[in-house]
Design an enzyme around this catalytic site. Structure first.
Site, PDB file in Angstrom:
ATOM      1  N   GLY A  50     -12.359 130.617  56.080  1.00  0.00           N
ATOM      2  CA  GLY A  50     -12.870 129.326  55.590  1.00  0.00           C
ATOM      3  C   GLY A  50     -12.890 129.398  53.977  1.00  0.00           C
ATOM      4  N   GLY A  51     -14.143 129.768  53.646  1.00  0.00           N
ATOM      5  CA  GLY A  51     -14.223 129.768  52.254  1.00  0.00           C
ATOM      6  C   GLY A  51     -14.029 131.287  51.717  1.00  0.00           C
TER       7      GLY A  51
ATOM      8  N   PHE B 114     -23.236 127.929  49.148  1.00  0.00           N
ATOM      9  CA  PHE B 114     -22.740 126.402  49.378  1.00  0.00           C
ATOM     10  C   PHE B 114     -21.486 126.101  48.731  1.00  0.00           C
ATOM     11  CE2 PHE B 114     -23.603 122.255  47.778  1.00  0.00           C
ATOM     12  CZ  PHE B 114     -23.594 121.552  49.018  1.00  0.00           C
TER      13      PHE B 114
ATOM     14  N   SER C  97     -18.392 128.013  50.637  1.00  0.00           N
ATOM     15  CA  SER C  97     -18.152 128.132  52.039  1.00  0.00           C
ATOM     16  C   SER C  97     -18.102 126.832  52.902  1.00  0.00           C
ATOM     17  CB  SER C  97     -19.607 128.843  52.586  1.00  0.00           C
ATOM     18  OG  SER C  97     -20.676 128.331  52.247  1.00  0.00           O
ATOM     19  N   THR C  98     -17.814 126.983  54.230  1.00  0.00           N
ATOM     20  CA  THR C  98     -17.245 125.874  54.749  1.00  0.00           C
ATOM     21  C   THR C  98     -17.997 125.509  56.319  1.00  0.00           C
ATOM     22  OG1 THR C  98     -15.649 127.315  56.062  1.00  0.00           O
ATOM     23  CG2 THR C  98     -14.851 126.429  54.131  1.00  0.00           C
TER      24      THR C  98
ATOM     25  N   THR D 167     -20.610 132.069  61.797  1.00  0.00           N
ATOM     26  CA  THR D 167     -21.403 133.307  61.337  1.00  0.00           C
ATOM     27  C   THR D 167     -22.868 132.811  61.453  1.00  0.00           C
ATOM     28  OG1 THR D 167     -21.503 132.263  59.165  1.00  0.00           O
ATOM     29  CG2 THR D 167     -19.834 133.914  59.578  1.00  0.00           C
TER      30      THR D 167
ATOM     31  N   LEU E  67     -12.530 134.807  68.829  1.00  0.00           N
ATOM     32  CA  LEU E  67     -12.319 134.039  70.040  1.00  0.00           C
ATOM     33  C   LEU E  67     -11.309 133.101  69.900  1.00  0.00           C
ATOM     34  CD1 LEU E  67     -15.884 133.439  71.677  1.00  0.00           C
ATOM     35  CD2 LEU E  67     -14.558 135.552  72.013  1.00  0.00           C
TER      36      LEU E  67
ATOM     37  N   ILE F 221     -12.340 127.793  65.219  1.00  0.00           N
ATOM     38  CA  ILE F 221     -13.165 126.554  65.243  1.00  0.00           C
ATOM     39  C   ILE F 221     -12.275 125.373  64.367  1.00  0.00           C
ATOM     40  CG2 ILE F 221     -15.124 125.368  64.865  1.00  0.00           C
ATOM     41  CD1 ILE F 221     -16.705 128.321  65.096  1.00  0.00           C
TER      42      ILE F 221
ATOM     43  N   TYR G 129     -35.251 139.381  53.156  1.00  0.00           N
ATOM     44  CA  TYR G 129     -33.965 139.501  52.566  1.00  0.00           C
ATOM     45  C   TYR G 129     -34.010 140.599  51.154  1.00  0.00           C
ATOM     46  CZ  TYR G 129     -29.821 137.619  50.188  1.00  0.00           C
ATOM     47  OH  TYR G 129     -28.558 137.401  49.513  1.00  0.00           O
TER      48      TYR G 129
END
Ligand SMILES: Cc1cc2nc3c(=O)[nH]c(=O)nc-3n(C[C@H](O)[C@H](O)[C@H](O)COP(=O)(O)OP(=O)(O)OC[C@H]3O[C@@H](n4cnc5c(N)ncnc54)[C@H](O)[C@@H]3O)c2cc1C
Length: 545
Positions: A135-136, A204, A207-208, A215, A269, A272, A465
Site C-alpha cells: 500500500g504505502g 497518515f 499510508s493507505t 493491519t 489471504l 483488499i 506506546y
C-alpha cells in the site's frame, strides 16, 4: 510530467526530499550527554551503492504480467525495485542505509482494477511466484519485505493505481474507497463533501486505506472515532481462489465474520481492493487541551475514570515522566517550555506527566465535554495548562517520523513498540517493559532512553506506546535492536498483554503470535489461508508463516 507511479517516499527514509527535520541544538546536546551519541552526521547512501541481485522472474511470466496489467505497469528498473525492498521499521531503515541484507522484488506490478488484481494473483499462483501486496509501504513490522518463501521469484503488487472514492451514501454515512487511496486523499475527498473519516495514524501522509484495514491500524483520534476495525463496514478482496466480499449491513448474525478475517490479514489471504467505511460530518471545531499530572499512575487513573464515565475525549494521550521530561527539553519553543515548567512549579507540583486531550464537535458540545473532563481530571490532581501545548502537539503530530531519519543519520538506535492491556495490569507492564529495554541495551554497553505514552483508551484498558533510543552498536545494529525487541516482547507476552495494539505482526512479531492466539487458533487461521491461497503465494513469511 511527473510519473504517477513514482515512489511516494524517498527510498531510504521517510517523506520526500526537502522535508528534512534537522535536530535542534538542545536535542543534539541531550543525545551527547545522555547517550554518548549523536555525533557527526552521516549522509544517507547513494542509490548506486545499493547492490541489487538480478531479477529471477522468467521472461514468459513477465510477459503474462504485462498482458494482465499493461506494459507501463510492470516495472523492474533499479529505483522501483529498491523502493519496494522494505517498509519503514528500524531494521528496514538500517538495511536500506547499509545496503546489506536487502531483498528486492523481481518486478513491481501496478494493477488498475479489481479484475486486474485477480488476474495477477491467478497467474502468479499458476506460475508459482510469491506476491507481496504493497500500500504505502509504511509497515513497521516487516510486512512488505519481499520474502519469496519456497518460490523462485517475488512480485510486489503496488496498489498506487487503485485510488479514489468509488461510492458515497451520505444518508447512511458510508463511503467506499479503492484500497490504494492515501490518508490525505481520503480526507480531501470526504472534506469536499463536509465529511471526515477521522483516522489519523502518524503515518497518515503516506499510508493507505487498504494498508490500514490489512493491519488493523489505529489513528491518533481512535479513542473517539474508533480504530479502523470499527470503521470498516465492508471489504472486497481478490484471493488466488477467487473473490471475497462482505455486505455493508450495519450488523449481522450470519456466523463468524469474514470481514474480521480480512481485517489484519496483512496480505497473506489476498489483496483488499475496496473498503467501505463509516464516515461522519466534519467537526466544526477541534480543541486540544493540555494537563500536567503529578505521576504516570495518577494520569492513567484519570484516563480510566474519564473513559469509564463515558467522558473520554476523541484523542487521549498521556506521556510518562521520561517522555514529558524529554519533550519539554527538546521543545521547538524552549521559552514556552520553561514558562510551562515554572507555571507547574508555581502551582505546587513538579513537572510530572503531560496529557493531551482532543475534542471534535461543535462549540457547544466541545465546551460541555471539556468541562466534564476537566472536573474529572482535577480530582486526580491535574493542572490545566491551557490550549497552547495541545495546539503545538497538533501542529507537529506527523513530525516524529522525519526526526527518526535524522537520528539514524547520527548513529542513534531509535524505535517504537506498542501493546495494550487491562487497567489493572497497565502500571506493572509499563514498569517491566521499560526495565527490559533498558537492561537489554545496557548489557550491550549502551545507555538508553525509554519513554512511553498511553495512546488509546478503552473502558477496560489502554495501549502503551514505547519509544527507545540508544547509541547504535556499529556493525551490530540489527543484533542490538533484536536483543531489545526480544526482551520487551517476552515481557509483553509473559504478562498476557497483546504483542501488538496497532502495528500488526509482519515478520517481527511472528515468534510471539502463538502465545496470543494459541496453537489451535493459529492452525485454524492457517487452514483458512490454505483454502483461499492453496499455493501459499500470498506474502510468504508474514503473519502465519
Ligand atoms: C512513522 C510511522 C508512524 C506510524 N504510525 C502509525 C499509527 O499511528 N497507527 C498505526 O496503526 N500504524 C502506524 N504505523 C504503521 C503503518 O503505517 C500502518 O501499519 C499502516 O496501516 C500501513 O499502511 P500502508 O498502506 O503503508 O501498508 P503497507 O505498509 O504497504 O502494508 C502493510 C501490510 O499490509 C499489507 N497490505 C497493504 N495493502 C494491502 C491490501 N490492499 N490488501 C492486502 N494487504 C495489504 C502488506 O502486504 C503488509 O503486510 C506507522 C508507521 C510509521 C513508519
Amino acid at each position: 510530467m511527473t510519473d504517477p507511479l513514482a515512489a511516494r517516499m524517498r527510498w531510504w527514509g521517510w517523506g520526500v526530499d526537502g522535508h528534512d527535520a534537522p535536530l535542534p541544538k538542545a536535542a543534539a546536546a541531550l543525545l551527547r550527554d545522555e547517550l554518548g551519541a549523536g555525533g557527526a552526521r552521516v549522509a544517507p547512501p547513494a542509490l548506486e551503492r545499493i547492490a541489487l541481485p538480478a531479477s529471477t522472474l522468467a521472461p514468459p511470466t513477465r510477459a503474462r504480467l504485462v498482458e494482465a496489467v499493461g506494459a507501463g505497469h510492470v516495472r523492474d528498473d533499479r529505483l522501483t525495485r529498491i523502493a519496494h525492498t522494505a517498509g519503514r521499521s528500524y531494521p528496514d531503515l538500517v538495511r536500506l542505509r547499509s545496503g546489506r541484507g536487502l531483498r528486492a522484488p523481481d518486478v513491481v506490478v501496478y494493477p488498475g482494477t479489481h479484475d486486474e488484481v485477480a488476474a495477477v494473483l491467478a497467474l502468479c499462483a499458476q506460475e508459482r511466484v510469491a506476491v507481496i501486496p504493497f500500500g504505502g509501504g509504511t509497515s513497521v513490522v516487516g510486512g512488505v519485505e519481499p520474502l519469496r518463501g519456497s518460490f523462485g521469484a517475488a512480485v510486489t503488487l503496488d496498489l498506487a493505481r487503485l485510488t479514489g472514492l468509488s461510492a458515497l451514501d451520505p444518508h447512511s454515512q458510508l463511503a467506499t474507497f479503492a484500497a490504494g487511496t492515501t490518508g490525505p486523499d481520503v480526507e480531501r475527498l470526504l472534506g469536499a463533501r463536509g465529511l471526515t473519516l477521522g483516522h489519523f495514524p502518524q503515518s497518515f501522509e503516506f499510508s493507505t486505506v487498504g494498508g490500514w484495514a490489512a493491519t488493523r491500524s489505529a489513528g491518533q483520534a481512535s479513542t473517539g472515532y474508533g480504530r479502523i476495525d470499527a470503521l470498516v463496514v465492508a471489504l472486497r478482496a481478490a484471493t488466488p481462489s477467487g473473490d471475497l466480499a462482505t455486505l455493508a449491513a450495519p450488523a449481522s448474525a450470519a456466523g463468524p465474520s469474514v470481514r474480521e478475517l480480512l481485517l489484519g490479514s496483512e496480505g497473506v489471504l489476498g489483496v483488499i481492493t475496496e473498503v467501505t467505511l463509516r464516515v461522519r460530518p466534519r467537526p466544526a471545531e477541534q480543541r486540544y487541551d493540555a494537563y500536567s499530572l503529578p505521576r504516570f499512575a495518577a494520569g492513567t487513573e484519570a484516563l480510566r475514570a474519564l473513559v469509564q464515565a463515558g467522558a473520554a475525549p476523541d484523542l487521549a494521550r498521556l506521556s510518562d515522566e521520561e517522555e514529558t521530561r524529554i519533550s519539554l527539553a527538546l521543545s521547538a519553543r524552549p521559552v514556552a517550555a520553561r514558562a510551562l515548567r515554572a507555571y507547574i512549579r508555581g502551582r505546587g507540583q513538579r513537572p510530572g506527566c503531560l496529557a493531551i486531550l482532543g475534542f471534535d464537535g461543535d462549540r457547544g458540545q466541545i465546551a460541555q465535554r471539556r468541562a466534564r473532563a476537566r472536573s474529572i481530571l482535577r480530582r486526580h490532581g491535574a493542572i490545566a495548562l491551557g490550549p497552547a501545548p495541545g495546539a503545538a502537539w497538533a501542529k507537529g503530530r506527523f513530525h516524529g517520523a522525519y526526526v527518526r531519519d535524522e537520528l539514524l543519520s547520527r548513529g542513534v538506535l531509535v524505535d517504537t513498540l506498542e501493546t495494550a492491556t487491562s487497567w489493572t495490569a497497565l502500571g506493572g507492564l509499563h514498569r517491566d517493559v521499560g526495565m527490559a529495554l533498558r537492561d537489554a541495551l545496557a548489557r550491550r554497553g549502551a545507555p538508553t532512553l525509554v519513554m512511553c505514552h498511553v495512546s488509546h483508551v478503552y473502558p477496560t484498558g489502554a495501549s502503551l506506546y514505547f519509544t527507545f533510543l540508544a547509541r547504535q552498536q556499529a556493525g551490530a545494529e540489527l543484533e542490538q535492536w533484536q536483543a531489545a525487541k526480544t526482551a520487551a516482547s517476552e515481557v509483553i507476552t509473559g504478562a498476557a498483554a497483546t504483542i501488538t495494539h496497532h502495528h500488526g505482526v509482519g515478520t517481527d512479531h511472528l515468534p510471539w503470535l502463538a502465545t496470543e492466539v494459541g496453537e489451535v487458533g493459529l492452525a485454524a487461521l492457517r487452514a483458512v489461508k490454505a483454502q483461499v491461497d492453496a499455493a501459499g503465494i500470498m506474502n510468504p513469511g508474514k503473519l502465519l508463516a
